[in-house]
Design a protein around this motif. Structure first.
Motif, mmCIF file in Angstrom:
data_model
loop_
_atom_site.group_PDB
_atom_site.id
_atom_site.type_symbol
_atom_site.label_atom_id
_atom_site.label_comp_id
_atom_site.label_asym_id
_atom_site.label_seq_id
_atom_site.Cartn_x
_atom_site.Cartn_y
_atom_site.Cartn_z
ATOM 1 N N SER A 1 22.517 0.062 -19.563
ATOM 2 C CA SER A 1 24.354 0.139 -19.575
ATOM 3 C C SER A 1 24.669 -1.416 -20.023
ATOM 4 O O SER A 1 26.067 -1.403 -20.247
ATOM 5 N N TRP A 2 23.977 -2.423 -19.881
ATOM 6 C CA TRP A 2 24.561 -3.686 -20.507
ATOM 7 C C TRP A 2 23.801 -4.196 -21.719
ATOM 8 O O TRP A 2 22.611 -3.737 -22.064
ATOM 9 N N GLU A 3 24.550 -4.864 -22.770
ATOM 10 C CA GLU A 3 24.055 -5.290 -23.754
ATOM 11 C C GLU A 3 23.307 -6.452 -23.536
ATOM 12 O O GLU A 3 22.110 -6.803 -24.228
ATOM 13 N N ALA A 4 23.615 -7.277 -22.521
ATOM 14 C CA ALA A 4 22.946 -8.702 -22.457
ATOM 15 C C ALA A 4 22.722 -8.755 -20.872
ATOM 16 O O ALA A 4 23.375 -7.974 -20.058
ATOM 17 N N LEU A 5 21.627 -9.669 -20.602
ATOM 18 C CA LEU A 5 21.361 -9.537 -19.245
ATOM 19 C C LEU A 5 21.794 -10.774 -18.764
ATOM 20 O O LEU A 5 21.753 -11.973 -19.145
ATOM 21 N N PRO A 6 22.007 -10.837 -17.189
ATOM 22 C CA PRO A 6 22.454 -12.173 -16.708
ATOM 23 C C PRO A 6 21.282 -13.152 -16.426
ATOM 24 O O PRO A 6 20.177 -13.069 -16.841
ATOM 25 N N GLN A 7 21.635 -14.480 -16.110
ATOM 26 C CA GLN A 7 20.762 -15.607 -15.751
ATOM 27 C C GLN A 7 19.870 -14.939 -14.325
ATOM 28 O O GLN A 7 20.444 -14.332 -13.674
ATOM 29 N N LEU A 8 18.721 -15.171 -14.518
ATOM 30 C CA LEU A 8 18.043 -14.474 -13.457
ATOM 31 C C LEU A 8 17.019 -15.669 -12.583
ATOM 32 O O LEU A 8 16.499 -16.643 -13.496
ATOM 33 N N PHE A 9 16.870 -15.585 -11.403
ATOM 34 C CA PHE A 9 15.955 -16.655 -10.649
ATOM 35 C C PHE A 9 14.960 -15.812 -9.697
ATOM 36 O O PHE A 9 15.643 -14.852 -9.187
ATOM 37 N N VAL A 10 13.906 -16.534 -9.615
ATOM 38 C CA VAL A 10 13.138 -16.013 -8.388
ATOM 39 C C VAL A 10 12.957 -16.852 -7.282
ATOM 40 O O VAL A 10 12.835 -17.980 -7.510
ATOM 41 N N THR A 11 13.250 -16.492 -6.043
ATOM 42 C CA THR A 11 13.464 -17.220 -5.109
ATOM 43 C C THR A 11 12.648 -17.037 -3.813
ATOM 44 O O THR A 11 12.057 -15.879 -3.584
ATOM 45 N N SER A 12 12.342 -17.951 -2.814
ATOM 46 C CA SER A 12 11.641 -17.893 -1.554
ATOM 47 C C SER A 12 12.236 -18.879 -0.751
ATOM 48 O O SER A 12 12.356 -20.050 -0.959
ATOM 49 N N ALA A 13 12.946 -18.423 0.582
ATOM 50 C CA ALA A 13 13.325 -19.272 1.522
ATOM 51 C C ALA A 13 12.414 -19.727 2.088
ATOM 52 O O ALA A 13 12.549 -20.974 2.742
#
Ligand SMILES: Nc1nc2c(ncn2[C@@H]2O[C@H](COP(=O)(O)OP(=O)(O)OP(=O)(O)O)[C@@H](O)[C@H]2O)c(=O)[nH]1
Ligand SMILES: [Mg+2]
Length: 199
Positions: free
Chosen positions: A166-178
């Motif tokens: 449903s989206w044309e572009a993807l948002p910024q994405l991060f992989v995290t661990s507290a």
């Protein structure tokens, strides 16, 4: 960005009671127990700035933290917590969406997604609602320490694939661990860049 100071401002149950000050604001949202409060603690370099709990549904108000006397970090209650009454759940949802829709200072919403799972409809629905409201957001895949990188990457790829329906572009994405602080530097650099742009 170096965190020099973090101060608890207050907890509010409606958008209209939230601080009026027009400094850049960053909100953290995601389903209950995904690790929002832990992530804010990790970013701020404090162990127990925000209360973390084994029991989902811990955060029940909109909690403001003033960072470096220049911006606000906002910890929001989780969505989709099953063990509360329907009435209470819709009250939370109203509180969250009123805040998101009205908040002029809001620069970016960080949507936290549990990296241990394949795409969940609840998260996709939430992201789509942000899109409808034209609220800028980024995705944070949390708890990456819980499994190997290839599993995390697989779940992220599946999430992207769902979004691209449903989206044309993807948002910024991060992989995290507290736990391991993975993603901290990248996220703080991203926040700094956006805050500067807002000035
Ligand atoms: N292993 C691991 N555990 C985490 C991580 N982040 C959070 N947790 C654990 O997950 C549980 C929930 O964390 P919270 O930070 O309270 O989650 P929340 O999203 O704020 O939860 P609510 O306020 O209830 O919506 C706690 O037991 C945390 O210790 C992480 O990156 N790695
Ligand atoms: Mg919380």
């Amino acid at each position: 960005m170096i965190i020099r100071s973090v101060n608890y401002v207050g907890s509010f149950s409606k958008e209209e009671d939230c601080p009026k000050e027009e400094i850049p604001e960053f909100a953290f949202i995601g389903r209950s127990n995904v690790g929002k409060s832990s992530l804010i603690n990790m970013l701020c370099g404090k162990k127990d700035l925000v209360k973390v709990s084994q029991t989902p549904g811990k955060t029940r108000t909109i909690n403001f933290f003033r960072v470096n006397d220049a911006m606000h970090f906002v910890d929001l209650p989780g969505y989709g917590y099953a063990k509360i009454s329907q009435q209470e759940r819709s009250r939370f949802e109203k509180m969250i969406f009123e805040y998101l829709a009205k908040r002029q200072q809001l620069q970016c919403v960080f949507v936290l997604i549990d990296s241990r799972h394949t795409p969940q409809q609840l998260d996709l629905d939430f992201v789509n609602r942000l899109g409808e409201l034209q609220i800028p957001f980024a995705l944070l895949f949390t708890k990456a320490d819980k499994q190997g990188r290839s599993t995390t990457d697989k779940h992220i790829a599946l999430f992207k694939k769902e979004m691209l329906k449903s989206w044309e572009a993807l948002p910024q994405l991060f992989v995290t661990s507290a736990v391991t602080k993975l993603g901290r530097e990248q996220l703080l650099a991203f926040i700094e860049k956006i805050a500067k742009r807002a000035d």
